[in-house]
Design a protein around this motif. Structure first.
Motif, PDB file in Angstrom:
ATOM      1  N   SER A  21      34.420  54.459  24.347  1.00 19.77           N
ATOM      2  CA  SER A  21      33.973  53.405  23.636  1.00 19.77           C
ATOM      3  C   SER A  21      33.727  52.274  24.811  1.00 19.77           C
ATOM      4  N   ALA A  22      35.041  52.256  25.409  1.00 19.27           N
ATOM      5  CA  ALA A  22      34.949  50.927  26.377  1.00 19.27           C
ATOM      6  C   ALA A  22      33.853  51.288  27.592  1.00 19.27           C
ATOM      7  N   GLY A  24      30.816  51.935  29.126  1.00 18.60           N
ATOM      8  CA  GLY A  24      29.235  52.127  28.572  1.00 18.60           C
ATOM      9  C   GLY A  24      28.572  51.507  29.537  1.00 18.60           C
ATOM     10  N   LEU A  25      27.197  51.023  28.979  1.00 18.80           N
ATOM     11  CA  LEU A  25      26.275  50.482  29.694  1.00 18.80           C
ATOM     12  C   LEU A  25      26.867  49.201  30.248  1.00 18.80           C
ATOM     13  N   GLY A  26      27.871  48.389  29.659  1.00 20.28           N
ATOM     14  CA  GLY A  26      28.496  47.244  30.275  1.00 20.28           C
ATOM     15  C   GLY A  26      28.993  47.397  31.430  1.00 20.28           C
ATOM     16  N   ASN A  27      29.497  48.645  31.671  1.00 19.83           N
ATOM     17  CA  ASN A  27      30.244  48.814  32.925  1.00 19.83           C
ATOM     18  C   ASN A  27      29.161  49.308  34.248  1.00 19.83           C
ATOM     19  N   TYR A 102      21.616  47.644  21.156  1.00 18.95           N
ATOM     20  CA  TYR A 102      22.122  48.587  22.287  1.00 18.95           C
ATOM     21  C   TYR A 102      21.665  49.905  22.509  1.00 18.95           C
ATOM     22  N   PHE A 219      33.341  42.185  26.120  1.00 16.74           N
ATOM     23  CA  PHE A 219      32.321  43.203  25.647  1.00 16.74           C
ATOM     24  C   PHE A 219      32.607  44.649  26.392  1.00 16.74           C
ATOM     25  N   THR A 220      32.970  44.643  27.736  1.00 13.55           N
ATOM     26  CA  THR A 220      33.203  45.895  28.026  1.00 13.55           C
ATOM     27  C   THR A 220      34.369  46.840  27.774  1.00 13.55           C
ATOM     28  N   SER A 222      35.109  46.535  24.341  1.00 15.99           N
ATOM     29  CA  SER A 222      34.758  46.821  23.143  1.00 15.99           C
ATOM     30  C   SER A 222      35.757  46.085  22.420  1.00 15.99           C
ATOM     31  N   MET A 225      34.886  43.933  17.492  1.00 13.73           N
ATOM     32  CA  MET A 225      33.832  44.455  16.707  1.00 13.73           C
ATOM     33  C   MET A 225      34.448  45.719  15.669  1.00 13.73           C
ATOM     34  N   ALA A 227      35.803  48.327  16.591  1.00 10.21           N
ATOM     35  CA  ALA A 227      35.761  49.721  17.200  1.00 10.21           C
ATOM     36  C   ALA A 227      37.129  50.193  17.134  1.00 10.21           C
TER      37      ALA A 227
END
Ligand code: PFF
Length: 434
Positions: A21-22, A24-27, A102, A219-220, A222, A225, A227
């Motif tokens: 989950s953590a 993702g595109l953020g990374n 996203y 954000f990165t 998670s 939200m 989750a």
């Protein structure tokens, strides 16, 4: 506590899903360029300090609240006090809105995988990308395909779907990432990229940099939200979540750094622009693939890497509203998935069109895509994290002494949860809204 709630097969599968989950595109595209733009190594030090002190607190609190209440977000907040139901409800709402933009990026990734596999030589990725995002039909179709893939995994349930996706996609992600790092570091002048990324630039230290680091960290990881609250609610055995919290933080940071080490040496080796922001992944990097032998294979590997990261994060985003629908509305998982699919499709289609037909349709001066990105990352996620800390600290009474042996650190955790982190989140919200 409900007896028939789903649960993880083991601590390892839970960790893998939470890390999935953590990471993702953020990374992969956001962290490297934000780090590059904000002082390199200096940003990294500030970022690490922030995640270990500030972000540690809401991350732990989210997992703890899920594990203690054993409920999805709305039920978790309601079980603390029925009046808090509304704060819980904000989480699945945020999830739906985050998914709606996203997943559009997920759709672009699928398009690029096809592009790599079809062996087409593209001369100008800048104009290819613009054509892609403006072509409403294919952008909508790819967004829906990405959404459908995540929904199918989610519909199969926790063990057969979510665990399976993470067990397959996370190792695939790690192997491709390692392969691409080796490739990138062996390019001529690779060290210049590392210097750009890690060389400390103290002139960049300012309040804006702190807030950029904090926003990125939330954000990165998670946070904000629900989750991790939802994933935490599926933890069965009575194990400490302290170790899980550190593992998530450590892995997420490691993967973000590895993404930078994969990207910047290649960018510098080909004399490209490292500060291209959102276009870094879709415009700048493909220009490298266009110039190297077997570029389409490397390109396919790179976009499959992004796809794996985006799917595992995407599943965790939609699991929040799905879990709420299953437990609150007593829908079957399949029906909840169909409902979530329809709602996200309905919102993401206008967002997809905001690069084409709806380019001039503005909400608060922003296109639908930018509006969704802004309201979720700058408002709803920090706001949810704020409510979570206040409710967990003041009402659920999560206390440091219950899980941290060192009395001083336990005391710091309590102060952080009740006062320091809420104040910092209010500052983040204030700057975001200014
Ligand atoms: N952490 C994910 C990323 O870095 O791309 C994005 C994300 C996933 C945000 C799940 C929030 C969330 F609940």
């Amino acid at each position: 506590m409900e007896e028939n709630r789903p649960s993880w097969s083991s601590r390892l599968t839970f960790i893998l899903a939470a890390v999935g989950s953590a990471v993702g595109l953020g990374n992969i595209w956001r962290f490297p360029y934000i780090m590059g733009q904000n002082g390199g190594a200096v940003f990294l030090v500030v970022y690490l300090l922030l995640i270990l002190t500030i972000c540690f607190v809401p991350l732990f609190a989210e997992l703890a609240m899920g594990k203690i209440t054993k409920k999805e977000c709305i039920g978790a907040f309601e079980s603390v006090n029925p009046k808090f139901k509304i704060f819980g409800f904000l989480n699945p709402l945020t999830g739906i809105l985050v998914a709606s933009f996203y997943f559009i990026v997920g759709g672009w990734i699928i398009d690029y995988i096809f592009l790599s596999l079809t062996n087409i030589k593209i001369e100008d990725y800048g104009s290819y990308f613009v054509t892609l995002i403006q072509d409403s039909v294919s952008a909508c179709v790819f967004t829906l395909v990405f959404l459908l893939i995540c929904i199918i995994f989610a519909a199969r349930g926790i063990k057969k779907g979510i665990e399976f996706a993470n067990n397959v996609l996370m190792p695939l992600f790690a192997v491709i990432l390692l392969g691409l790092i080796v490739f990138s570091l062996n390019l001529p002048n690779a060290h210049e990229g590392l210097i750009y990324m890690f060389k400390p630039d103290f002139s960049k230290v300012n309040a804006h940099m702190f807030l950029a680091a904090l926003g990125q960290a939330l954000f990165t990881l998670s946070i904000g939200m629900g989750a991790l609250l939802t994933y935490g609610s599926y933890i069965r055995e009575d194990k400490s979540i302290l170790k899980s919290t550190y593992t998530i933080i450590f892995s997420d940071t490691l993967f973000a750094l590895m993404a930078g080490i994969m990207i910047f040496p290649a960018i510098f080796s080909f004399g490209l622009e490292p500060n291209s922001g959102a276009g870094l992944v879709f415009i700048t990097i493909p220009q490298i693939f266009a110039q190297i032998p077997y570029g389409n294979i490397v390109s396919a590997a790179f976009f499959v890497l992004l796809f794996a990261a985006a799917v595992t994060s995407g599943i965790s985003i939609i699991e929040v509203p799905i879990a709420s629908m299953v437990e609150r509305l007593k829908l079957t998982r399949t029906k909840a998935c169909a409902a979530v699919f329809s709602i996200i499709a309905l919102i993401s289609i206008p967002a997809t069109l905001s690069f084409g037909q709806l380019e001039n349709f503005k909400l608060c001066g922003k296109t639908v895509f930018d509006f969704l990105d802004f309201t979720t990352s700058s408002i709803l996620m920090p706001l949810n994290a704020l409510f979570l800390c206040l409710i967990a600290g003041w009402f659920l009474k999560i206390k440091g002494e219950h899980f941290i042996q060192n009395k001083f650190f336990a005391f710091l955790f309590d102060i952080g949860l009740k006062y320091v982190v809420p104040i910092i989140l209010v500052a983040l919200l204030y700057v975001g809204l200014k």
